[in-house]
Design a protein around this motif. Structure first.
Motif, short mmCIF file in Angstrom:
data_model
loop_
_atom_site.label_atom_id
_atom_site.label_comp_id
_atom_site.label_asym_id
_atom_site.label_seq_id
_atom_site.Cartn_x
_atom_site.Cartn_y
_atom_site.Cartn_z
N UNK A 81 3.95 -2.56 16.00
CA UNK A 81 3.27 -1.30 15.67
C UNK A 81 4.19 -0.22 15.11
N UNK A 82 5.18 -0.61 14.32
CA UNK A 82 6.11 0.36 13.73
C UNK A 82 5.77 0.63 12.28
N UNK A 83 6.16 1.81 11.82
CA UNK A 83 6.06 2.19 10.41
C UNK A 83 7.44 2.59 9.93
N UNK A 125 4.61 -7.53 15.39
CA UNK A 125 3.28 -7.53 14.79
C UNK A 125 2.87 -6.13 14.38
N UNK A 126 1.99 -6.07 13.40
CA UNK A 126 1.41 -4.81 12.96
C UNK A 126 2.48 -3.80 12.52
N UNK A 127 3.43 -4.28 11.71
CA UNK A 127 4.52 -3.43 11.21
C UNK A 127 4.24 -3.10 9.75
N UNK A 128 4.41 -1.84 9.39
CA UNK A 128 4.26 -1.39 8.00
C UNK A 128 5.64 -1.07 7.44
N UNK A 174 6.19 0.87 18.53
CA UNK A 174 5.46 2.12 18.31
C UNK A 174 6.32 3.24 17.72
N UNK A 175 7.32 2.89 16.93
CA UNK A 175 8.20 3.88 16.30
C UNK A 175 7.68 4.20 14.90
N UNK A 176 7.76 5.48 14.53
CA UNK A 176 7.43 5.92 13.18
C UNK A 176 8.71 6.48 12.57
N UNK A 177 9.13 5.91 11.43
CA UNK A 177 10.30 6.39 10.70
C UNK A 177 9.79 6.98 9.40
N UNK A 178 10.02 8.26 9.21
CA UNK A 178 9.55 8.95 8.01
C UNK A 178 10.28 8.49 6.76
N UNK A 179 9.84 8.96 5.60
CA UNK A 179 10.46 8.55 4.34
C UNK A 179 11.89 9.08 4.19
N UNK A 225 6.90 -7.29 5.26
CA UNK A 225 7.39 -7.80 6.55
C UNK A 225 7.66 -9.31 6.52
N UNK A 226 6.81 -10.05 5.86
CA UNK A 226 6.98 -11.51 5.77
C UNK A 226 8.30 -11.86 5.08
#
Length: 165
Positions: free
Chosen positions: A45-47, A22-25, A76-81, A10-11
């Motif tokens: 809060x996203x992935x 913040x808190x992004x994967x 708060x979104x989740x994006x799968x592989x 993310x950086x």
């Protein structure tokens, strides 16, 4: 999981101009548009799943009107592989994108988004190989009722999808 998904990656994308909350994967092998990373915004809060591509433009050379656009991924979104996110798309808050999905239009908040599970379209009685041409392959296809009714992929000898072209 390899280190860096919640810190280093993310950086680096923030340094490139991508707006990241913040808190992004960001998983390994994620591609965020290299020419216009500033057109991509990812909320808190996203992935973003492994090997996902986020593409904010479709053009070569100087930017042309209509070939690029913003991508907004709300919080708060989740994006799968293995997903592909195309230009001019907003993914609403709390949405979950199923693995392998191509997102080409806006996704409503809290939607579980993706294509239905794949299934057999028919039986291939002639293998699609160098020894058998595309036309022979098509002649050997026995379509399921789902495909014949227009609910599946259609196959025709005039299809632009020829093997090894």
């Amino acid at each position: 999981m390899a280190p860096g998904g919640g810190s280093i990656r993310p950086w680096i994308h923030r340094l490139r101009g991508t707006k990241i909350g913040r808190n992004v994967w960001i998983s390994q092998f994620v591609y965020i548009d290299e020419l216009h990373p500033e057109d991509v915004s990812i909320g808190d809060n996203c992935t973003v799943g492994m090997r996902t591509s986020i593409i904010s433009h479709f053009y070569w050379g100087p930017r042309r009107k209509g070939h690029g656009g913003k991508i907004v991924i709300d919080k708060d979104v989740f994006i799968g592989p293995h997903c592909v996110i195309l230009p001019n798309v907003t993914i609403g808050e709390g949405a979950v994108i199923k693995a392998g999905t191509v997102v080409s239009r806006n996704v409503p908040p809290h939607a579980f988004w993706g294509t239905p599970n794949p299934g057999a379209l028919g039986v291939a009685t002639v293998p699609l190989t160098f020894e058998n041409g595309y036309r022979d392959f098509l002649k050997g296809i026995r379509l399921n009722a789902r495909s014949r009714s227009g609910n599946g992929d259609s196959l025709s000898p005039s299809s632009p999808l020829t093997p090894h072209s």
